[in-house]
Structure formats: structure tokens, C-alpha cells
Enzyme design. Structure first.
Site, PDB file in Angstrom:
ATOM      1  N   VAL A 110       3.788 -13.541  -5.094  1.00  0.00           N
ATOM      2  CA  VAL A 110       2.932 -13.854  -6.040  1.00  0.00           C
ATOM      3  C   VAL A 110       3.078 -12.745  -7.239  1.00  0.00           C
ATOM      4  CG1 VAL A 110       0.489 -13.933  -6.810  1.00  0.00           C
ATOM      5  CG2 VAL A 110       1.322 -15.288  -4.655  1.00  0.00           C
TER       6      VAL A 110
ATOM      7  N   GLU B  61      -2.358   8.065  16.160  1.00  0.00           N
ATOM      8  CA  GLU B  61      -1.602   7.362  17.195  1.00  0.00           C
ATOM      9  C   GLU B  61      -0.111   7.475  16.949  1.00  0.00           C
ATOM     10  OE1 GLU B  61      -4.665   3.336  17.045  1.00  0.00           O
ATOM     11  OE2 GLU B  61      -2.912   3.344  15.754  1.00  0.00           O
TER      12      GLU B  61
END
Length: 434
Positions: free
Chosen positions: A80, A172
Site C-alpha cells: 500500500v 533480549e
């Protein structure tokens, strides 16, 4: 299907878009889900693909599989590029137009470099499977090249990894890279010692995991330090180039710089000419609709929704999922001529972040958890949040193997991914219902 059925277009197949699509599976409408990829990605575990713990198929499922059997649903892989609100059409890069009666924007967010777009050439980000595979290739290739290097300074640089951003993704990544080097790769090389790998986590704020209680932030910093990670807080990055970065006045030569510092919404607000928050997210009404456009809704990271405390809801997976389900129910009621649900209300079940093997922090309601108990909760929640049984089984098997053997099953380095060192392409996870 009768031609007069309303047309609903959903842009984005992330947590929000997929939740909206699933809520509309049996609605008497023509529903089109459009995304530039063909899969739904479980982003909270993307860092495990980047660090060779999981394979891409473990955390991604084809959109058509997830929506199989929905007779009113069309899945379209396309990009898009804009919205024509006057004629109510979604504009695609190939020139096609998708007409809509109702539009749901769930386009997510991208990383922001805070005005230093020139850094994008040298820093790697983690938002897609392509990003994760590029990071994995860079990490594994760094060890292979260090094994062959005869220059001690170059070897040290190759085995230094700098992560910018002390939020959950940065924490992380830092913990997992340190474990990869110190356990999985420790006995695999003859000329280098992977246990000497340097991992530097850079955070401009005063502490890591600023959304958590300070005690949990302190635990995270201590846990990372025990893994050998150098935690640098209170100093901003001043420059990033092809061989490292400047952290304040300190030069850090690095084989890879990983950027996890900030995000900005994708350009939906610009497409609509709508009012946007500082990060570019669309300011929305209490039902997630766009002001002045009751037929258009924005959800997840692309929306700025006032959570009732004077600040927008955080960019968490459960926020997007709950908003997607709410908008799906609202549109289902509107199409059927029933009374619509009231304002969207977010149910905050908690937040968590993993640090490494058997180490995590979590806020569950009024409880603060850390260590092994938090890690068990994190593991269970993530398994439940995965969208299908196959993914849950594969991830469980891989985690079990890693737990007992310290091994990682996705360490292959394909020739086509071995790009030049700096030519590779450039979340906090909350708790919600699976």
C-alpha cells in the site's frame, strides 16, 4: 456473494490486522486483508531467529492458512502506498486501487533514528524476518571471519557487538548473543575463543527497561552483567559508522551495531492527512476510528490511543490484538445493523521481558516476578500466544533441545546471505489472550 455487501479492507497482517480479520470471518461483507508479506509474524520471538535459536517458519504462518475456510475473505499480497479518502480507495504500488466502505489500518511501526537517518546504512534493525536473517548472517559470519583473521585488532572488532536501546528487545538481544557466544559456540572454533566475545548494551536513559519497576531493571542489569554483557546507561550514541559507534566520547569498534532504540509509526497519518502524535501515529477516537472519518480505523502501533492516564497505550502485541478484535466486533455489528460496542478499553494483563536462560522479569497484575519463575511464566505465555499448534510444537521442541544441550538448531549460514559486512538490509511483549 451479492455485490451490495459492504467492502472492508484491512491493511496489515500483524497482531491487530489478523485479530480484526478473524473477528470478521463470518460477517456478511467482502473482506480483503492486504499486506506486503504473505505471512503473520510473531514478532516477540523474532530476536530468537536473529540469534539462531529458531527458524523463520517456527514463528511465522501464511495468512492464507490462518484464514482458510473464510468464504468472505480475500488475502492479497501487495504494498500500500496511500489512501484516497475522497473516493474511498486504497492505493497499491502496482497502480491498482482497492475500493472500501470501511478501512482498518494496522500497518505497525518502523525504527526511528531520531533524525540521524544516515545511521541506517550502518546499523541493523529487527522488525521483519528479513531483518532477523540478516542479523543472524552477520553474527555467524563475524565468528567465521574472526577465525580466519590474522589481525588481533580486527578479530576483537569482529567479536564486538553493540546494541543500542535498553528496552526489552535490546535486553533480549544482548543476553541471547552473550549466551550464543559463551555456550553454543564455545567449543566450535580453534583459533578464537568465542567466550571472549564483547557485547555492549547502550542505553541513553538512566536504567534499562524503564517501563518496569526499578528493582526489576536493576535485576536485569545484574543478570546481563553475569553473562558478560557491558551495560552502559546515561550516555547517548553520538555517531554510527561502518566499523562501530561513538558512545559519548568513547569509541566502540564493533562487527555489528544493532539498533533497538526507538520506533515511529508507518505513514498512515500522512496518507490520511490526519492529526498525528510525535511518533507519527494517528490520533484516534475512543472507538479507534480516525477523527472526521468514522469509516476508517487505526489500531496497534500506527494508532495513538489515550489510555486514560494522559499518555497513549504502549506498542504491545496485546494492545493491537485487543483493538483489532474490538474493531472487528464493531464492524460486524455495524454491518448487521446491531448496536455497536462502546469505547475500547484495554485490559492490561502485565508485561514481561526475558534476559537469558532461566532469567526474566515480569509484572503480572500487582505481582513483580524475576528469575526462574518469571522465565517459566514468559515461556508459557509466549507458547500460548503463538497463533497455531504447529508453531507451538516447533518452538517447544527447539526450546527443550536448547535447554538440555545448549545447542541451537538454526545456525546454517547460506552463501547468498553472506553479504558484505555493511551492506546487509536494515518489543516489549505484553500479555494477552491467545
Amino acid at each position: 456473494m451479492p455485490a451490495d455487501r459492504p467492502r472492508i479492507v484491512i491493511v496489515g497482517s500483524g497482531f491487530g490486522g489478523m485479530a480484526a480479520a478473524r473477528a470478521l470471518r463470518r460477517v456478511s461483507a467482502k473482506v480483503t486483508l492486504v499486506d506486503r508479506t504473505n505471512h503473520h509474524l510473531f514478532q516477540p520471538l523474532l530476536y530468537q531467529v536473529a540469534t539462531a535459536a529458531l527458524s523463520p517458519a517456527d514463528i511465522a504462518t501464511a495468512n492464507r492458512v490462518l484464514l482458510r475456510g473464510s468464504s468472505n475473505m480475500r488475502v492479497l499480497m501487495a504494498e500500500v502506498t496511500g489512501i484516497d479518502t475522497a473516493t474511498r480507495a486504497v492505493l497499491l504500488r502496482d497502480g491498482r486501487r482497492l475500493p472500501y466502505d470501511y478501512l482498518v489500518l494496522a500497518t505497525g511501526a518502523a525504527y526511528s533514528f531520531f533524525g540521524h537517518d544516515e545511521w541506517r546504512e550502518h546499523a541493523m534493525v529487527l522488525k521483519s524476518l528479513e531483518d532477523a536473517l540478516a542479523i543472524r548472517a552477520r553474527l555467524l559470519d563475524a565468528f567465521e571471519r574472526a577465525e580466519q583473521s590474522s589481525d588481533p585488532a580486527e578479530t576483537r572488532r569482529l567479536l564486538t557487538f553493540a546494541i543500542v536501546g535498553g528496552g526489552p528487545t535490546g535486553v533480549e538481544l544482548a543476553g541471547t548473543i552473550a549466551e550464543l557466544a559463551r555456550t553454543t559456540l564455545a567449543r566450535d572454533f580453534t583459533c578464537i575463543d568465542p567466550q571472549g566475545t564483547r557485547v555492549v548494551l547502550c542505553e541513553a536513559g538512566e536504567r534499562l527497561l524503564s517501563a518496569f519497576d526499578p528493582a526489576l531493571s536493576a535485576y536485569a542489569a545484574d543478570a546481563l552483567a553475569s553473562l558478560g554483557v557491558e551495560v552502559r546507561t546515561g550516555t547517548a550514541v553520538e555517531a554510527i559508522d561502518s566499523t562501530g559507534l561513538m558512545l559519548g566520547e568513547e569509541r566502540i569498534d564493533a562487527g555489528a551495531v544493532l539498533w533497538c532504540a526507538g520506533t515511529e509509526a508507518r505513514p498512515a497519518a500522512r496518507w490520511l492527512g490526519a492529526e498525528a502524535a510525535r511518533n507519527g501515529a494517528v490520533q484516534v477516537e475512543t472507538d479507534c476510528s480516525v477523527p472526521g472519518h468514522p469509516e476508517i480505523f487505526a489500531i496497534g502501533d500506527v494508532a495513538s490511543f489515550d489510555g486514560g492516564e494522559g499518555r497513549p497505550l504502549p506498542g504491545l502485541a496485546p494492545v493491537a490484538k485487543q483493538q483489532g478484535a474490538h474493531v472487528g466486533r464493531l464492524l460486524a455489528a455495524r454491518v448487521a445493523g446491531r448496536s455497536e460496542p462502546g469505547a475500547f478499553r484495554y485490559r492490561d494483563h502485565g508485561t514481561m521481558a526475558v534476559i537469558g536462560r532461566a532469567r526474566a522479569v515480569a509484572r503480572l497484575g500487582g505481582m513483580q516476578l524475576k528469575g526462574f519463575v518469571a522465565w517459566l511464566a514468559w515461556s508459557l505465555v509466549h507458547l500460548l500466544l503463538l497463533v497455531d499448534f504447529r508453531s507451538r510444537l516447533l518452538v517447544y521442541v527447539n526450546w527443550s533441545w536448547a535447554w538440555f544441550t545448549y545447542g541451537r538448531g538454526a545456525r546454517l549460514l547460506m552463501r547468498e546471505t553472506q553479504a558484505a559486512p555493511h551492506s546487509l538490509p536494515t518489543d516489549e511483549i505484553g500479555i494477552g489472550e491467545p
